[in-house]
Each structure stands twice: as structure tokens, then as C-alpha cells.
Design an enzyme around this catalytic site. Structure first.
Site, PDB file in Angstrom:
ATOM      1  N   ARG A  74       0.818  -1.217   0.000  1.00  0.00           N
ATOM      2  CA  ARG A  74       0.000   0.000   0.000  1.00  0.00           C
ATOM      3  C   ARG A  74       0.851   1.267   0.000  1.00  0.00           C
ATOM      4  O   ARG A  74       0.361   2.343  -0.324  1.00  0.00           O
ATOM      5  CB  ARG A  74      -0.959  -0.020   1.187  1.00  0.00           C
ATOM      6  CG  ARG A  74      -2.365   0.376   0.799  1.00  0.00           C
ATOM      7  CD  ARG A  74      -3.310   0.513   1.967  1.00  0.00           C
ATOM      8  NE  ARG A  74      -3.518  -0.686   2.731  1.00  0.00           N
ATOM      9  CZ  ARG A  74      -3.063  -0.866   3.991  1.00  0.00           C
ATOM     10  NH1 ARG A  74      -2.363   0.078   4.600  1.00  0.00           N
ATOM     11  NH2 ARG A  74      -3.321  -1.978   4.622  1.00  0.00           N
ATOM     12  N   TYR A 131     -14.316  22.348 -12.333  1.00  0.00           N
ATOM     13  CA  TYR A 131     -14.719  21.060 -12.903  1.00  0.00           C
ATOM     14  C   TYR A 131     -15.924  20.527 -12.104  1.00  0.00           C
ATOM     15  O   TYR A 131     -15.930  20.575 -10.867  1.00  0.00           O
ATOM     16  CB  TYR A 131     -13.483  20.173 -12.735  1.00  0.00           C
ATOM     17  CG  TYR A 131     -13.557  18.761 -13.167  1.00  0.00           C
ATOM     18  CD1 TYR A 131     -13.782  18.430 -14.490  1.00  0.00           C
ATOM     19  CD2 TYR A 131     -13.340  17.743 -12.241  1.00  0.00           C
ATOM     20  CE1 TYR A 131     -13.791  17.106 -14.880  1.00  0.00           C
ATOM     21  CE2 TYR A 131     -13.341  16.427 -12.631  1.00  0.00           C
ATOM     22  CZ  TYR A 131     -13.580  16.112 -13.952  1.00  0.00           C
ATOM     23  OH  TYR A 131     -13.585  14.804 -14.325  1.00  0.00           O
ATOM     24  N   ASP A 203      -6.135  23.092  -9.250  1.00  0.00           N
ATOM     25  CA  ASP A 203      -6.238  22.011 -10.226  1.00  0.00           C
ATOM     26  C   ASP A 203      -5.479  22.484 -11.460  1.00  0.00           C
ATOM     27  O   ASP A 203      -5.962  23.311 -12.225  1.00  0.00           O
ATOM     28  CB  ASP A 203      -7.721  21.740 -10.524  1.00  0.00           C
ATOM     29  CG  ASP A 203      -7.915  20.582 -11.500  1.00  0.00           C
ATOM     30  OD1 ASP A 203      -6.982  20.276 -12.270  1.00  0.00           O
ATOM     31  OD2 ASP A 203      -9.014  19.998 -11.500  1.00  0.00           O
ATOM     32  N   LYS A 228      -4.691  12.776 -17.888  1.00  0.00           N
ATOM     33  CA  LYS A 228      -4.712  13.619 -19.085  1.00  0.00           C
ATOM     34  C   LYS A 228      -3.327  13.678 -19.741  1.00  0.00           C
ATOM     35  O   LYS A 228      -2.933  12.757 -20.424  1.00  0.00           O
ATOM     36  CB  LYS A 228      -5.241  15.008 -18.722  1.00  0.00           C
ATOM     37  CG  LYS A 228      -6.550  14.980 -17.908  1.00  0.00           C
ATOM     38  CD  LYS A 228      -7.745  14.556 -18.724  1.00  0.00           C
ATOM     39  CE  LYS A 228      -8.982  14.240 -17.892  1.00  0.00           C
ATOM     40  NZ  LYS A 228      -9.460  15.274 -17.015  1.00  0.00           N
TER      41      LYS A 228
HETATM   42  C1  LIG Z   1     -10.391  15.103 -15.975  1.00  0.00           C
HETATM   43  C2  LIG Z   1     -10.180  16.158 -14.950  1.00  0.00           C
HETATM   44  C3  LIG Z   1     -10.121  15.833 -13.614  1.00  0.00           C
HETATM   45  C4  LIG Z   1     -10.387  14.450 -13.099  1.00  0.00           C
HETATM   46  O1  LIG Z   1      -9.502  13.499 -13.525  1.00  0.00           O
HETATM   47  P1  LIG Z   1      -9.951  11.942 -13.564  1.00  0.00           P
HETATM   48  O2  LIG Z   1      -8.653  11.245 -13.608  1.00  0.00           O
HETATM   49  O3  LIG Z   1     -10.789  11.803 -14.793  1.00  0.00           O
HETATM   50  O4  LIG Z   1     -10.718  11.661 -12.314  1.00  0.00           O
HETATM   51  C5  LIG Z   1      -9.875  16.846 -12.717  1.00  0.00           C
HETATM   52  N1  LIG Z   1      -9.712  18.115 -13.122  1.00  0.00           N
HETATM   53  C6  LIG Z   1      -9.768  18.453 -14.404  1.00  0.00           C
HETATM   54  C7  LIG Z   1      -9.573  19.887 -14.786  1.00  0.00           C
HETATM   55  C8  LIG Z   1     -10.021  17.498 -15.366  1.00  0.00           C
HETATM   56  O5  LIG Z   1     -10.130  17.849 -16.647  1.00  0.00           O
END
Ligand SMILES: *Cc1c(COP(=O)(O)O)cnc(C)c1O
Length: 420
Positions: A74, A131, A203, A228
Site C-alpha cells: 500500500r 470542474y 487544479d 490527461k
Molecule cells: C479530468 C479532470 C479531472 C479528473 O480526472 P480523472 O482522472 O478523470 O478523475 C480533474 N480536473 C480536471 C480539470 C479534469 O479535466
């Protein structure tokens, strides 16, 4: 054998393209102690049980809670440690006692960070362009545990000051907003938040660490959806949070209490993606600029919201603070109907229809931010009221000319559908 220094840390003076190649490649994670030679990328260390030489070592294992120490699955193993260390090295300002925590998705990173920072009675301030799952979390789990969330307009510092109070514990930013693409004044917002003792969380998925040096611009905790740009191939889910010494230990302890772990297979894929992230971002940024400029000249398009484009909200701040862009932007159609917008997206041949972005392939999705906003207007103040049907494009690695030709034929389909 290895040419970077053997602490594994990367020279901060190097260009980010060089750092992306070197980051996280400690010799002890790519070779075998006592044996010459090494592989380039850390192998996939699958494991739940970690073995100890004797009971004394097992007992001593409890004493050290840091990456680099075998303990139990973990807490990860070299594949995850190498990825976490690489992401920390790419974040100037994390310092030697800062670090990165990995989460099983971007949303898990946002939730893990907010749950580590906030306690009952606190107020969270959230940018109105956040988001949607971030808003859902605020209205769900955070409300349930007695955290109050207030929203503010990312482009209006007065609207932030209007909601700041002595109970404000954290401010969550998203810049650019991943739907409407406003770039906000992160240093100014951070200064205002810090004056009230609040933690600033960003973010930073759009630009990533090489495009926006979050911690150097006043952010305390920088979150990425690794899914992403880092992943880059639409084949893994992961999130990360990078922080300096002030917050890293707390994030790490909370993640451990919640049993948060990512698989070594996914960590290896993320490391593989990271090595080419600079190339991919340079390509998609250049294509997005070209396509955004072209869209701006089309009669069917009312407005292009792309941080790299002059006239887009916060473009001046992007020019001031950012070192790079990406392929994600939004354009707003001139009037029309929701059905015409849907017909446009259905007519695209090179753009997939699906969530997420940052992969090698282009995507298009409808955007209706008016539905989720509560503190600021959409359409933007300088737009006509019927210019509210938007399309978000994630530009991939296809040829930009081919993508423009595809958009041209789809805009013709839109024009016909909009005439009804
Ligand atoms: C896609 C996204 C997330 C979340 O990511 P996941 O891996 O899909 O949970 C968070 N913030 C932004 C700006 C995003 O585009």
C-alpha cells in the site's frame, strides 16, 4: 553509468524538456544493487507483501514512512516512487522536504486533498469555473461533514474578497477553467487567501507542471489529473498532488489512512507518458493555436475561448505566468440551437465523442456551463444571450490541416441545421 547525479534529483537549471527525460530515474530503481548496468525505466514492481530479512527489520520498518523504503504494497514500490519523485522534481518550489502523493484518479486527488485540508466548520472557497465533480464533492461529502462551500468569479478579485472570512480554510482554483478556459490571477488570489491563513489549492491539469509552475506562483498544493497529459494515451486513470513541506506530510498521512494506492502497472504507463509529454504538448499547443485562429475567422463562430489566443479571458495572465499551453479549448457558436450544435459534433470525422482529454486523439464534447455556474454569468458579459451553445475541443496529434478541414465540413452541417 547514469549521467544524472545519483541522488536521483534533476538539475533545476535544465530546460523542462530535459527534466522530463531525467526525472525520477534513480539508479537504485532502475538497476540491481551491487550489479553494474541498469535499464532506462523502472520496472513494474508488483507486490503486496514486502519481505524483511528478520523480525528486527520488520519492527524497524514501522519507523520510516517515506518513499524509498519497502514496507507493504500500500505504500508503493520503486515504480510508484519513481513517478512521484519525477512529478516532484518537475515542480519547482516543492523543495527537498516536499513531495507528491499519487491517487487512483484526478477526482480522487481533489477529494483526498480537500479531505486532508478541511475539517468541520471550515469554509471552502471554490472558483465558479471549477470542474463539475469538484462542485459535486463540495455539495456532497464536504457538506455532509459540515464544510461550507462558497463560489466566486475567477476573473473578479472583489468577488473573492466578498466571500473570504475568518473561517476560510482553503481556496480551490482551476486555471484555466477546463470548460470555459478563463485564466485567473493565481498570485493575487493566493496573496489574498494567505492573508486570511487559507491554503491555496490549484487544479493544474490544463497546463501541467511544465506549463505553469504552480508552487512558485503562490499555490500550496498543485493537483493534476495524471489521466490527461501525463498518461497521454487515454489508457490509464490517475491523479497527483504535489506540495511543499508544509502540506506534503499531511496529504501523505491522509492518503495512507484512506488506503489510497495506485497500481505499479499504471505508474509505469504514466512514467512512459511523462517522457514524451513535452513533445506532445508542444505539438497540440501549436495545432490548437492554429485551429483557434482559424475558428475565430469563421462566420458561424461567435467566440473562441482559448488561453493562448489574444482576447480570450485571462490571455494576458496566461502570457505573464505560463510557460506553455495545451490542446484543450472551447468555441461558442453564433446562436443556433442545441440540436444544431449536436449535429456539428456528430458530423466530425476525426474527433471522437467522449470525456477526458490529453490523449493522442482529438475529441469534441458539448459544453453548457450555464447549468452549473452559481456565482458568475454565462455567456460572458460581452457575448450575446443566444450565443450559449459551445463545443470543447481536445486537439490531439493528428495533422492540424486535416482537423481544420473536418471542422469546416461540420460547421457547414451546423449552418444548415441552424437554419432549420
Ligand atoms: C479530468 C479532470 C479531472 C479528473 O480526472 P480523472 O482522472 O478523470 O478523475 C480533474 N480536473 C480536471 C480539470 C479534469 O479535466
Amino acid at each position: 553509468m547514469t549521467k544524472h547525479n545519483d541522488t536521483g534529483s534533476v538539475d533545476a537549471a535544465l530546460h523542462s524538456d530535459s527534466q522530463l527525460v531525467l526525472a525520477g530515474r534513480r539508479p537504485e530503481w532502475t538497476g540491481i544493487a551491487g550489479h553494474p548496468g541498469a535499464v532506462v525505466s523502472p520496472p513494474v514492481w508488483r507486490g503486496s507483501t514486502h519481505l524483511y530479512p528478520d523480525i528486527a527489520a520488520l519492527r524497524a520498518g514501522h519507523g520510516t514512512n517515506a518513499d524509498g523504503h519497502f514496507y507493504y504494497g500500500r505504500r508503493g514500490a520503486p515504480t510508484q516512487w519513481a513517478l512521484a519523485e519525477a512529478l516532484t522534481e518537475l515542480e519547482p518550489g516543492a523543495g527537498k522536504d516536499g513531495g507528491t502523493v499519487l491517487y487512483p484518479s484526478g477526482v480522487a486527488a481533489i477529494a483526498g486533498v480537500l479531505l486532508a485540508v478541511l475539517k468541520p466548520g471550515d469554509v471552502l472557497l471554490m472558483t465558479d469555473n471549477a470542474y463539475e465533480p469538484s462542485r459535486t464533492l463540495a455539495n456532497g461529502i464536504l457538506a455532509d461533514i459540515g464544510v461550507e462551500t462558497r463560489w466566486f468569479d475567477p476573473m473578479d478579485l472583489d468577488s473573492l474578497h466578498a466571500v473570504l472570512c475568518d473561517r476560510t480554510r482553503a481556496v480551490l482554483l482551476e486555471s484555466p477553467g477546463s470548460l470555459t478556459m478563463e485564466v485567473c490571477d493565481v498570485p493575487a488570489i493566493a496573496a489574498a487567501a494567505h492573508a486570511r491563513g487559507a491554503c491555496v489549492i490549484l487544479d493544474n491539469t490544463w497546463a501541467g507542471p511544465t506549463g505553469f509552475a504552480a508552487l512558485s506562483h503562490g499555490v500550496d498544493i498543485s493537483i493534476l489529473a495524471v489521466t490527461k497529459h501525463v498518461g497521454g494515451h487515454s489508457d490509464l486513470m490517475m491523479g497527483s498532488a504535489t506540495a511543499g513541506a508544509e502540506w506534503y506530510g499531511r496529504l501523505r498521512r491522509h492518503a495512507q489512512m484512506l488506503g489510497t494506492v495506485v497500481s505499479p502497472d499504471d505508474a509505469a504507463l504514466a512514467l512512459r507518458g511523462l517522457r514524451t509529454m513535452g513533445l506532445r504538448l508542444a505539438h497540440t499547443t501549436a495545432s490548437a493555436r492554429r485551429i483557434a485562429h482559424w475558428l475565430q475567422d469563421q462566420p458561424q463562430v461567435a467566440r473562441v475561448l482559448c488561453p493562448m489566443l489574444p482576447g480570450s479571458p485571462g490571455h494576458d495572465l496566461w502570457s505573464r505566468d505560463f510557460a506553455g499551453g495545451c490542446g484543450l479549448f472551447t468555441f461558442v457558436l453564433r446562436g443556433g440551437t442545441g440540436a444544431a450544435r449536436d449535429a456539428l459534433i456528430d458530423a466530425l470525422r476525426l474527433f471522437g465523442i467522449g470525456y477526458s482529454w490529453g490523449g493522442f486523439e482529438s475529441l469534441a464534447t458539448p459544453v453548457d456551463p450555464a447549468r452549473i455556474r452559481t456565482a458568475s454569468a454565462w455567456p460572458l458579459a460581452d457575448m450575446a444571450a443566444d450565443d450559449r451553445f459551445a463545443v470543447r475541443l481536445a486537439i490531439g496529434l493528428e495533422d492540424a490541416g486535416d482537423l481544420i478541414a473536418d471542422l469546416a465540413q461540420a460547421l457547414a452541417v451546423w449552418a444548415q441545421a441552424a437554419r432549420g
